[in-house]
Enzyme design. Structure first.
Site, PDB file in Angstrom:
ATOM      1  N   LEU A   1       1.025  -1.169   0.004  1.00 60.83           N
ATOM      2  CA  LEU A   1      -0.030   0.112  -0.149  1.00 60.83           C
ATOM      3  C   LEU A   1       1.027   1.383  -0.032  1.00 60.83           C
ATOM      4  O   LEU A   1       1.847   1.386   0.715  1.00 60.83           O
ATOM      5  CB  LEU A   1      -0.828  -0.030   1.422  1.00 60.83           C
ATOM      6  CG  LEU A   1      -1.871  -1.146   1.531  1.00 60.83           C
ATOM      7  CD1 LEU A   1      -2.596  -0.846   2.788  1.00 60.83           C
ATOM      8  CD2 LEU A   1      -2.666  -1.596   0.267  1.00 60.83           C
ATOM      9  N   CYS A   2       0.515   2.339  -0.975  1.00 58.38           N
ATOM     10  CA  CYS A   2       1.340   3.441  -0.861  1.00 58.38           C
ATOM     11  C   CYS A   2       2.572   3.171  -1.577  1.00 58.38           C
ATOM     12  O   CYS A   2       2.697   2.419  -2.320  1.00 58.38           O
ATOM     13  CB  CYS A   2       1.119   4.238   0.412  1.00 58.38           C
ATOM     14  SG  CYS A   2       1.813   5.842   0.268  1.00 58.38           S
ATOM     15  N   THR A   3       3.749   3.563  -0.915  1.00 57.77           N
ATOM     16  CA  THR A   3       4.976   3.613  -1.105  1.00 57.77           C
ATOM     17  C   THR A   3       5.569   2.016  -0.760  1.00 57.77           C
ATOM     18  O   THR A   3       6.734   1.954  -1.354  1.00 57.77           O
ATOM     19  CB  THR A   3       5.971   4.617  -0.581  1.00 57.77           C
ATOM     20  OG1 THR A   3       5.928   4.379   0.899  1.00 57.77           O
ATOM     21  CG2 THR A   3       5.539   5.968  -0.847  1.00 57.77           C
TER      22      THR A   3
ATOM     23  N   THR B   1      -0.787  -0.340  -4.396  1.00 54.38           N
ATOM     24  CA  THR B   1      -1.915   0.620  -4.520  1.00 54.38           C
ATOM     25  C   THR B   1      -0.951   1.983  -4.770  1.00 54.38           C
ATOM     26  O   THR B   1       0.160   2.255  -4.259  1.00 54.38           O
ATOM     27  CB  THR B   1      -2.662   0.797  -3.348  1.00 54.38           C
ATOM     28  OG1 THR B   1      -2.109   1.354  -2.416  1.00 54.38           O
ATOM     29  CG2 THR B   1      -3.374  -0.489  -3.193  1.00 54.38           C
TER      30      THR B   1
END
Length: 322
Positions: A108-110, A159
């Protein structure tokens, strides 16, 4: 609806994005409530079982240290700021081991950066927050990087961060327990526009710059796609059926700067991202952003940011752990 239960393991990295984590876990909680039974369970794990802080400063307790999981578990690693520091040998070895055992693993994210460093995304489609896109593309050439809000490629999920976690979780819920349940979760979240992996994470150029002139938008898109080898204003103008003078007037009218100045700002913004997020040498950063001369790059950078690329790297440059 299947009676099977599903277990998620959220691995929190230091400085993780609270929004990305909360968006994902809330989808599971609401799904259980809408189904009136416990379909989904979850736990939090961290390296060494230590407490970990999100990027907003709030500290979270871990349920367990990183350990061997059940093969049906789904792992979601939650990243945020300074994700390179989370790429420790312990973390990478654990991820690789669980991947070899066949677990579905997402970032998720980075956290896409951690999966890529571990080699889990080689040859696969992936995404990451748009701010990290340039540095990721430079570092992981074997990853098929997209600008989607999320991607699912086999057992790997990524994501772009923020509310993109909701879109991924709604897809997983729909796949496991049907679209009706996923839609009910979206309604509870007041989430009226569910995105797919075909949706891009950034606003369109007209929306982003607040201008809906079609030719101006086309020129800016060409600029953004050609940072390493900049296109001259004359060629840009020809591509959209205008004279160079008309293009100059268009930029002055809507953006209060020349096409050359706007293009330079785009290139310097990418350079700044690369300096702060990668270990690329200043010379290579300059080349990646269309500067053939390091001295010219340094001069332009100083004029824009009131510091040199070398000082920027010294004060903010990220370093990947050995």
């Amino acid at each position: 609806m299947s009676d099977k239960q599903y277990h998620f393991v959220f691995v929190l990295l230091d400085n993780f994005s609270l929004l990305s984590f909360a968006s994902a876990i809330e989808c599971l909680r609401i799904a259980n409530r809408m189904a009136a039974r416990k379909i989904y369970s979850w736990e939090i794990q961290t390296e060494g079982g230590a407490n970990v802080s999100c990027s907003a400063g709030t500290t979270f307790a871990s349920d367990n240290a990183l350990g061997e999981l059940n093969r049906d578990d789904t792992v979601l690693i939650c990243g945020g700021l300074d994700v390179q520091k989370a790429c420790t040998k312990v973390m990478l070895n654990w991820i690789r081991r669980e991947a070899r055992r066949g677990l579905a693993i997402g970032g998720l994210c980075t956290a896409s950066h951690v999966l890529a460093t571990a080699g889990l995304l080689d040859g696969k489609r992936a995404t990451i927050h748009w701010e990290n896109h340039d540095s990721f593309a430079e570092e992981f050439e074997d990853v098929i990087l997209t600008k989607s809000v999320f991607t699912v490629d086999g057992q790997r999920m990524t994501t772009a961060g923020g509310t993109a976690s909701i879109d991924l979780m709604l897809k997983l819920i729909a796949d496991k327990n049907g679209e009706d349940l996923a839609n009910s979760v979206a309604d509870q979240l007041i989430y009226s526009s569910i995105r797919t992996d075909q949706d891009t994470q950034r606003l369109s150029v007209p929306t982003r710059i607040g201008v809906r002139h079609p030719k101006l938008s086309l020129v800016i898109q060409m600029m953004e796609r050609n940072i390493e080898e900049p296109i001259s204003p004359a060629v840009l103008a020809t591509e959209v059926g205008m004279s160079t003078r008309q293009l100059e007037r268009l930029f002055r009218r809507y953006l209060n700067r020349s096409p050359k100045r706007y293009y330079m700002e785009l290139r310097l913004q990418k350079a700044r991202n690369l300096l702060m997020q990668t270990d690329m040498s200043v010379i290579n950063v300059a080349l990646a952003c269309g500067f053939s001369s390091p001295s010219h790059f340094s001069k332009c950078y100083r004029a824009q940011y009131d510091t040199t690329p070398y000082r920027e790297r010294g004060s903010h440059g990220a370093r990947l752990p050995i």
